[in-house]
Write a protein that holds these residues in place. Sequence first.
Motif, PDB file in Angstrom:
ATOM      1  N   ALA A 100       0.825  -1.207   0.000  1.00  0.00           N
ATOM      2  CA  ALA A 100       0.000   0.000   0.000  1.00  0.00           C
ATOM      3  C   ALA A 100       0.856   1.252   0.000  1.00  0.00           C
ATOM      4  N   MET A 101       1.939   1.234   0.742  1.00  0.00           N
ATOM      5  CA  MET A 101       2.816   2.390   0.827  1.00  0.00           C
ATOM      6  C   MET A 101       3.518   2.658  -0.499  1.00  0.00           C
ATOM      7  N   SER A 102       3.779   1.607  -1.264  1.00  0.00           N
ATOM      8  CA  SER A 102       4.435   1.798  -2.560  1.00  0.00           C
ATOM      9  C   SER A 102       3.546   2.546  -3.538  1.00  0.00           C
ATOM     10  N   THR A 148     -11.212  -6.628  12.814  1.00  0.00           N
ATOM     11  CA  THR A 148     -11.336  -7.764  11.904  1.00  0.00           C
ATOM     12  C   THR A 148     -10.071  -7.859  11.059  1.00  0.00           C
ATOM     13  N   TYR A 149     -10.047  -8.845  10.176  1.00  0.00           N
ATOM     14  CA  TYR A 149      -8.930  -9.005   9.247  1.00  0.00           C
ATOM     15  C   TYR A 149      -9.393  -8.494   7.880  1.00  0.00           C
ATOM     16  N   PRO A 150      -9.212  -7.209   7.601  1.00  0.00           N
ATOM     17  CA  PRO A 150      -9.827  -6.623   6.410  1.00  0.00           C
ATOM     18  C   PRO A 150      -9.102  -6.976   5.115  1.00  0.00           C
ATOM     19  N   ILE A 151      -9.818  -6.788   4.018  1.00  0.00           N
ATOM     20  CA  ILE A 151      -9.220  -6.863   2.692  1.00  0.00           C
ATOM     21  C   ILE A 151      -8.641  -5.499   2.352  1.00  0.00           C
ATOM     22  N   ALA A 152      -7.445  -5.499   1.798  1.00  0.00           N
ATOM     23  CA  ALA A 152      -6.833  -4.268   1.298  1.00  0.00           C
ATOM     24  C   ALA A 152      -6.902  -4.292  -0.223  1.00  0.00           C
ATOM     25  N   ARG A 177      -5.093   0.101 -18.204  1.00  0.00           N
ATOM     26  CA  ARG A 177      -5.448  -1.068 -17.395  1.00  0.00           C
ATOM     27  C   ARG A 177      -5.035  -0.843 -15.940  1.00  0.00           C
ATOM     28  N   CYS A 178      -5.993  -0.998 -15.048  1.00  0.00           N
ATOM     29  CA  CYS A 178      -5.710  -0.903 -13.610  1.00  0.00           C
ATOM     30  C   CYS A 178      -5.965  -2.260 -12.977  1.00  0.00           C
ATOM     31  N   ARG A 179      -4.975  -2.763 -12.294  1.00  0.00           N
ATOM     32  CA  ARG A 179      -5.124  -4.028 -11.570  1.00  0.00           C
ATOM     33  C   ARG A 179      -5.222  -3.721 -10.077  1.00  0.00           C
ATOM     34  N   TRP A 180      -6.336  -4.111  -9.510  1.00  0.00           N
ATOM     35  CA  TRP A 180      -6.566  -3.897  -8.084  1.00  0.00           C
ATOM     36  C   TRP A 180      -6.112  -5.148  -7.337  1.00  0.00           C
ATOM     37  N   GLN A 181      -5.044  -5.019  -6.594  1.00  0.00           N
ATOM     38  CA  GLN A 181      -4.516  -6.152  -5.838  1.00  0.00           C
ATOM     39  C   GLN A 181      -5.303  -6.290  -4.536  1.00  0.00           C
ATOM     40  N   ALA A 182      -5.911  -7.451  -4.351  1.00  0.00           N
ATOM     41  CA  ALA A 182      -6.682  -7.723  -3.136  1.00  0.00           C
ATOM     42  C   ALA A 182      -5.845  -8.585  -2.200  1.00  0.00           C
ATOM     43  N   MET A 183      -5.530  -8.049  -1.024  1.00  0.00           N
ATOM     44  CA  MET A 183      -4.708  -8.750  -0.044  1.00  0.00           C
ATOM     45  C   MET A 183      -5.403  -8.656   1.309  1.00  0.00           C
ATOM     46  N   GLU A 214      -1.892   4.599  -1.489  1.00  0.00           N
ATOM     47  CA  GLU A 214      -3.347   4.628  -1.348  1.00  0.00           C
ATOM     48  C   GLU A 214      -3.882   3.217  -1.238  1.00  0.00           C
ATOM     49  N   VAL A 215      -4.859   3.011  -0.352  1.00  0.00           N
ATOM     50  CA  VAL A 215      -5.457   1.688  -0.191  1.00  0.00           C
ATOM     51  C   VAL A 215      -6.860   1.835   0.376  1.00  0.00           C
ATOM     52  N   ILE A 216      -7.756   0.953  -0.053  1.00  0.00           N
ATOM     53  CA  ILE A 216      -9.081   0.844   0.561  1.00  0.00           C
ATOM     54  C   ILE A 216      -9.063  -0.352   1.500  1.00  0.00           C
ATOM     55  N   LEU A 217      -9.467  -0.137   2.732  1.00  0.00           N
ATOM     56  CA  LEU A 217      -9.636  -1.241   3.678  1.00  0.00           C
ATOM     57  C   LEU A 217     -11.111  -1.617   3.716  1.00  0.00           C
TER      58      LEU A 217
END
Length: 263
Positions: free
Chosen positions: A88-90, A108-112, A121-127, A93-96
């Motif tokens: 996220a720091m790289s 909880t253990y959220p998705i980032a 093309r935008c790839r949204w990495q879900a972690m 910006e991140v959505i929790l």
Amino acid sequence: MTSSSLALMRSWPASALAVWAAARDAGRCSADDVLHTLHDYAQVHELDPGGGILDLLATVSGAAHMAVRLPAAGDAAGLPPSEVTKAAMSVGEVILVDDRDLGAAGPTYPIALIPMGTRERCRWQAMRYDAEIAVDQLLSDAPLGEVEYDLKAAVAEAATVIADLSGARRRSPADLRDALAARTEFNRIDLPAHDNPRVDRVLAAAAQIDAIITLAGSGTLGDSGSQLATADTNLMRLSDLARRARQAAVNTLIAEYRRAATG
């Protein structure tokens, strides 16, 4: 960033997605409005692993809680140390997403969701975090009244940076205005209908400060290394203020939509 077909996305796609998704949950816009906003950032959106734009929309819809964080070097924005936070720091910006059912409370253990890509093309990495985070508590950033007060002085200070750079004095006022307007537009976040004009003012001021900082740092406003070195400390401080202000404004709006959706 360039204006070529391979240019990076406009700034703050995660902030835009989070706000529009929250507005949709509150009945203030449609799913098509959210998708239209996403297309303003990139032609194609993918959810990694294994999904498309509709899967992305489903991930941020109807969640128990959602918050935006804008981490930067030296300030993790309340995120715990982890590979997820590093990713996220790289990007900055991140959505929790607390993907439990509405009404769930506590950590909880959220998705980032972390956006990476270009206008094409935008790839949204879900972690998923392996550390608990109280996502709902992250919506309580600095009060916007306090933030707006600080930004007023910061805009004037950032403008002084231009006046103090020799390169800026060699450029015409019209050229400077055009460059600043174009970069400010690039930093702007489109918002759905809402009832908080202070959010608009804070985001506009943050976009202008970031534009000045970007132009100064790129050499557009000056070519003296000593001048830029002298200004560096102030530029970093102003950039940090703009980042925290944007985070507070976005989360304030998300919180207001969430109250409307659940109230």
